[in-house]
Design an enzyme around this catalytic site. Structure first.
Site, PDB file in Angstrom:
ATOM      1  N   HIS A 108       0.875  -1.188   0.000  1.00  0.00           N
ATOM      2  CA  HIS A 108       0.000   0.000   0.000  1.00  0.00           C
ATOM      3  C   HIS A 108       0.907   1.231   0.000  1.00  0.00           C
ATOM      4  O   HIS A 108       1.708   1.416  -0.913  1.00  0.00           O
ATOM      5  CB  HIS A 108      -0.909  -0.115   1.236  1.00  0.00           C
ATOM      6  CG  HIS A 108      -2.088   0.802   1.285  1.00  0.00           C
ATOM      7  ND1 HIS A 108      -2.443   1.647   0.273  1.00  0.00           N
ATOM      8  CD2 HIS A 108      -3.007   1.021   2.281  1.00  0.00           C
ATOM      9  CE1 HIS A 108      -3.536   2.328   0.621  1.00  0.00           C
ATOM     10  NE2 HIS A 108      -3.894   1.966   1.838  1.00  0.00           N
ATOM     11  N   HIS A 120      -2.094  -2.589  -9.711  1.00  0.00           N
ATOM     12  CA  HIS A 120      -3.102  -2.032  -8.806  1.00  0.00           C
ATOM     13  C   HIS A 120      -4.313  -2.948  -8.798  1.00  0.00           C
ATOM     14  O   HIS A 120      -4.663  -3.517  -9.824  1.00  0.00           O
ATOM     15  CB  HIS A 120      -3.509  -0.626  -9.274  1.00  0.00           C
ATOM     16  CG  HIS A 120      -4.192   0.160  -8.203  1.00  0.00           C
ATOM     17  ND1 HIS A 120      -5.541   0.070  -7.977  1.00  0.00           N
ATOM     18  CD2 HIS A 120      -3.696   1.022  -7.279  1.00  0.00           C
ATOM     19  CE1 HIS A 120      -5.845   0.855  -6.958  1.00  0.00           C
ATOM     20  NE2 HIS A 120      -4.753   1.440  -6.511  1.00  0.00           N
ATOM     21  N   ASP A 130       2.666   5.576  -6.863  1.00  0.00           N
ATOM     22  CA  ASP A 130       3.927   5.554  -6.119  1.00  0.00           C
ATOM     23  C   ASP A 130       5.162   5.494  -7.004  1.00  0.00           C
ATOM     24  O   ASP A 130       6.274   5.636  -6.509  1.00  0.00           O
ATOM     25  CB  ASP A 130       3.951   4.334  -5.171  1.00  0.00           C
ATOM     26  CG  ASP A 130       2.936   4.470  -4.062  1.00  0.00           C
ATOM     27  OD1 ASP A 130       2.802   5.589  -3.546  1.00  0.00           O
ATOM     28  OD2 ASP A 130       2.274   3.479  -3.728  1.00  0.00           O
TER      29      ASP A 130
HETATM   30  N1  CMC Z   1       5.282  -7.069 -10.173  1.00  0.00           N
HETATM   31  C1  CMC Z   1       5.193  -8.326 -10.701  1.00  0.00           C
HETATM   32  N2  CMC Z   1       4.042  -9.006 -10.790  1.00  0.00           N
HETATM   33  C2  CMC Z   1       2.939  -8.419 -10.302  1.00  0.00           C
HETATM   34  C3  CMC Z   1       2.953  -7.138  -9.731  1.00  0.00           C
HETATM   35  C4  CMC Z   1       4.199  -6.461  -9.678  1.00  0.00           C
HETATM   36  N3  CMC Z   1       4.278  -5.237  -9.148  1.00  0.00           N
HETATM   37  N4  CMC Z   1       1.718  -6.817  -9.318  1.00  0.00           N
HETATM   38  C5  CMC Z   1       0.928  -7.851  -9.615  1.00  0.00           C
HETATM   39  N5  CMC Z   1       1.669  -8.829 -10.212  1.00  0.00           N
HETATM   40  C6  CMC Z   1       1.163 -10.096 -10.756  1.00  0.00           C
HETATM   41  C7  CMC Z   1       0.891 -11.107  -9.645  1.00  0.00           C
HETATM   42  O1  CMC Z   1       2.043 -11.890  -9.391  1.00  0.00           O
HETATM   43  C8  CMC Z   1      -0.252 -11.898 -10.224  1.00  0.00           C
HETATM   44  O2  CMC Z   1       0.277 -12.759 -11.207  1.00  0.00           O
HETATM   45  P1  CMC Z   1      -0.393 -14.233 -11.440  1.00  0.00           P
HETATM   46  O3  CMC Z   1      -1.796 -13.940 -11.923  1.00  0.00           O
HETATM   47  O4  CMC Z   1       0.469 -14.882 -12.459  1.00  0.00           O
HETATM   48  O5  CMC Z   1      -0.366 -14.922 -10.111  1.00  0.00           O
HETATM   49  C9  CMC Z   1      -1.060 -10.841 -10.970  1.00  0.00           C
HETATM   50  O6  CMC Z   1      -0.120  -9.823 -11.339  1.00  0.00           O
HETATM   51  C10 CMC Z   1      -2.171 -10.205 -10.141  1.00  0.00           C
HETATM   52  O7  CMC Z   1      -1.598  -9.705  -8.960  1.00  0.00           O
HETATM   53  P2  CMC Z   1      -2.285  -9.772  -7.540  1.00  0.00           P
HETATM   54  O8  CMC Z   1      -1.247  -9.781  -6.477  1.00  0.00           O
HETATM   55  O9  CMC Z   1      -3.314 -10.858  -7.516  1.00  0.00           O
HETATM   56  O10 CMC Z   1      -3.044  -8.364  -7.539  1.00  0.00           O
HETATM   57  P3  CMC Z   1      -3.639  -7.631  -6.288  1.00  0.00           P
HETATM   58  O11 CMC Z   1      -4.765  -6.811  -6.805  1.00  0.00           O
HETATM   59  O12 CMC Z   1      -3.940  -8.566  -5.174  1.00  0.00           O
HETATM   60  O13 CMC Z   1      -2.443  -6.669  -5.795  1.00  0.00           O
HETATM   61  C11 CMC Z   1      -0.961  -4.842  -5.661  1.00  0.00           C
HETATM   62  C12 CMC Z   1      -2.322  -5.344  -6.150  1.00  0.00           C
HETATM   63  C13 CMC Z   1      -0.909  -3.325  -5.800  1.00  0.00           C
HETATM   64  C14 CMC Z   1      -0.765  -5.187  -4.169  1.00  0.00           C
HETATM   65  C15 CMC Z   1       0.156  -5.517  -6.515  1.00  0.00           C
HETATM   66  O14 CMC Z   1       0.022  -5.121  -7.860  1.00  0.00           O
HETATM   67  C16 CMC Z   1       1.555  -5.178  -6.004  1.00  0.00           C
HETATM   68  O15 CMC Z   1       2.072  -5.860  -5.094  1.00  0.00           O
HETATM   69  N6  CMC Z   1       2.223  -4.113  -6.572  1.00  0.00           N
HETATM   70  C17 CMC Z   1       3.489  -3.667  -6.071  1.00  0.00           C
HETATM   71  C18 CMC Z   1       3.308  -2.814  -4.819  1.00  0.00           C
HETATM   72  C19 CMC Z   1       2.755  -1.436  -5.144  1.00  0.00           C
HETATM   73  O16 CMC Z   1       3.218  -0.751  -6.046  1.00  0.00           O
HETATM   74  N7  CMC Z   1       1.772  -0.985  -4.322  1.00  0.00           N
HETATM   75  C20 CMC Z   1       1.153   0.342  -4.459  1.00  0.00           C
HETATM   76  C21 CMC Z   1      -0.291   0.276  -4.873  1.00  0.00           C
HETATM   77  S1  CMC Z   1      -0.905   1.876  -5.421  1.00  0.00           S
HETATM   78  C22 CMC Z   1      -0.876   2.874  -4.031  1.00  0.00           C
HETATM   79  C23 CMC Z   1      -1.773   2.420  -2.956  1.00  0.00           C
HETATM   80  O17 CMC Z   1      -2.978   2.242  -3.176  1.00  0.00           O
HETATM   81  O18 CMC Z   1      -1.284   2.267  -1.848  1.00  0.00           O
END
Ligand code: CMC
Length: 387
Positions: free
Chosen positions: A228, A269, A326
């Site tokens: 987050h 996201h 971010d």
């Molecule tokens: N790098 C590599 N792979 C990723 C990433 C990433 N940053 N984000 C998602 N994926 C992949 C993930 O491994 C999954 O792949 P698969 O379907 O093969 O298993 C797929 O994309 C879907 O990801 P998810 O984890 O199920 O998605 P989520 O909606 O649960 O998580 C998230 C969203 C923001 C936590 C995630 O994209 C992430 O960890 N991003 C990096 C951290 C980040 O930048 N966070 C800031 C978010 S924006 C500001 C805020 O709101 O705080």
């Protein structure tokens, strides 16, 4: 057992109704009370957006002046807060300090904590927006062993924050209006984002009738994690670790490797499956700030190249992973001289009006205590072994 909907991570569960913020994640649209974020970033400022989130409409000139005066003239905190702050270790993470300080405010303002009193709710909202930058700057000054700097009411919200961060008794800090505006825009771009983890935490805590300072402290705690608000800190550390454009491919490979926990920070996201509109404005602000300061930061080159490579890579395209808010904010904050540990504190300061607007919206309508259920997976009933 079939009675409950099982939705881990709340992927498809709406927990409330809200009239504050609208997101269309497929189209990359973000509206506050109907106004597009791009237009607010261009024509408005943080305090006006705070007013919009809290009261539902843009202020007219009189209301704007009155609101700004209220916020900018209540920036001081009780001197006793300093004694509380001094109980922290010098090397405490400023987010740890913020969780404590904001929760502690409830013990200073217990005269206005009746959540059923509209005027009390309003005073608390104003106090929180006014005092967050002061607390944030105090957390920083404490960590570097410098005396706290009192706020100056004649400065803008962003300018005052920079003044409290960087002035010392030996040297006045001359607030550069371009940098103060950039600071304001960073706060504005973080102001609200509907039911993210921290806002949902604030609502859940508030649904028990807890006081708003305690609720916002719980939001700050939820924001801290790297998935987050902690992502802005993690992005900068990642860019520094990449260090050189020629190493980008290695990190892209690692991000795609399911056996490697590494993720491309600042990418992806839960809601946006298109460009995060805040990231676009942030990228433009980044160019403006670095241009004004004459900084040629190699990290910006790495970030732009990384973005370009990821946007063309099948893995990221298939999963619709785009840069989020971010991704560029850390480079701007670094250029402003703000240390990396303060990045999430700045996110928290910007998000405060959103948290308090959601808390206020919930409390002023009928609501029930939030009480999710679970699917029990433990042992069936069994008898305590005979001795
Ligand atoms: N790098 C590599 N792979 C990723 C990433 C990433 N940053 N984000 C998602 N994926 C992949 C993930 O491994 C999954 O792949 P698969 O379907 O093969 O298993 C797929 O994309 C879907 O990801 P998810 O984890 O199920 O998605 P989520 O909606 O649960 O998580 C998230 C969203 C923001 C936590 C995630 O994209 C992430 O960890 N991003 C990096 C951290 C980040 O930048 N966070 C800031 C978010 S924006 C500001 C805020 O709101 O705080």
């Amino acid at each position: 057992n079939g009675i409950f909907t099982y939705d881990p991570g709340f992927v498809s569960t709406a927990a409330c109704e809200s009239a504050i913020t609208y997101i269309d994640g497929d189209k990359g649209v973000l509206l506050h009370r109907g106004y597009p974020i791009e237009q607010l970033a261009e024509h408005s400022d943080f305090l006006e957006v705070c007013y919009l989130l809290l009261y539902g409409e843009l202020p007219d000139a009189d209301a704007r002046e009155k609101f700004s005066n209220t916020i900018l003239h209540h920036t001081m905190v009780h001197e006793q807060i300093i004694s509380f702050l001094k109980g922290f270790r010098r090397d405490a993470h400023p987010m740890a300090i913020m969780c404590g300080l904001v929760g502690a405010l409830s013990s200073f303002y217990h005269d206005s904590l009746d959540i059923n009193n509209e005027r009390h709710r309003e005073i608390t909202a104003h106090r929180l927006i006014s005092k967050m930058p002061t607390l944030a700057a105090m957390a920083y000054k404490y960590s570097v062993g410098q005396p706290f700097v009192y706020p100056r009411n004649e400065l803008s919200y962003g300018g005052n924050f920079l003044h409290m961060m960087f002035a010392t008794p030996c040297e006045e800090y001359k607030v550069n209006p371009v940098l103060a505006k950039a600071m304001d825009r960073i706060f504005l771009l973080h102001a609200d984002h509907e039911q993210n983890a921290s806002t949902s935490t604030v609502r859940l805590a508030g649904s028990s009738g807890a006081n708003p300072f305690a609720c916002i402290a719980s939001g700050i705690a939820a924001l801290w994690g790297p998935a987050h608000g902690g992502a802005n800190e993690a992005v900068l550390k990642m860019l520094e670790e990449i260090g050189n454009e020629k190493h980008i491919d290695t990190f892209i490979k690692r991000a795609k490797d399911k056996d490697d926990p590494f993720r491309l920070m600042g990418f992806g996201h839960r809601v946006y499956k298109n460009f995060d509109p805040r990231a676009k404005v942030m990228k433009q602000t980044c160019d403006e700030v670095l241009g004004e300061l004459g900084i040629n930061d190699p990290l910006l080159r790495i970030a732009k190249r990384l973005e370009q490579i990821a946007l063309e890579d099948e893995y990221f395209v298939e999963r619709k992973l785009y840069p989020n808010v971010d991704f560029y904010s850390g480079i701007i904050l670094k250029a402003l001289g703000i240390p990396v540990e303060m990045f999430t504190v700045i996110f928290a300061t910007g998000r405060t009006p959103g948290w308090i607007a959601h808390w206020h919206e919930m409390i002023s309508h009928s609501y029930r205590i939030g009480r999710p259920r679970q699917l029990y997976t433990g042992p069936a009933k069994r008898d305590y072994p005979a001795k």
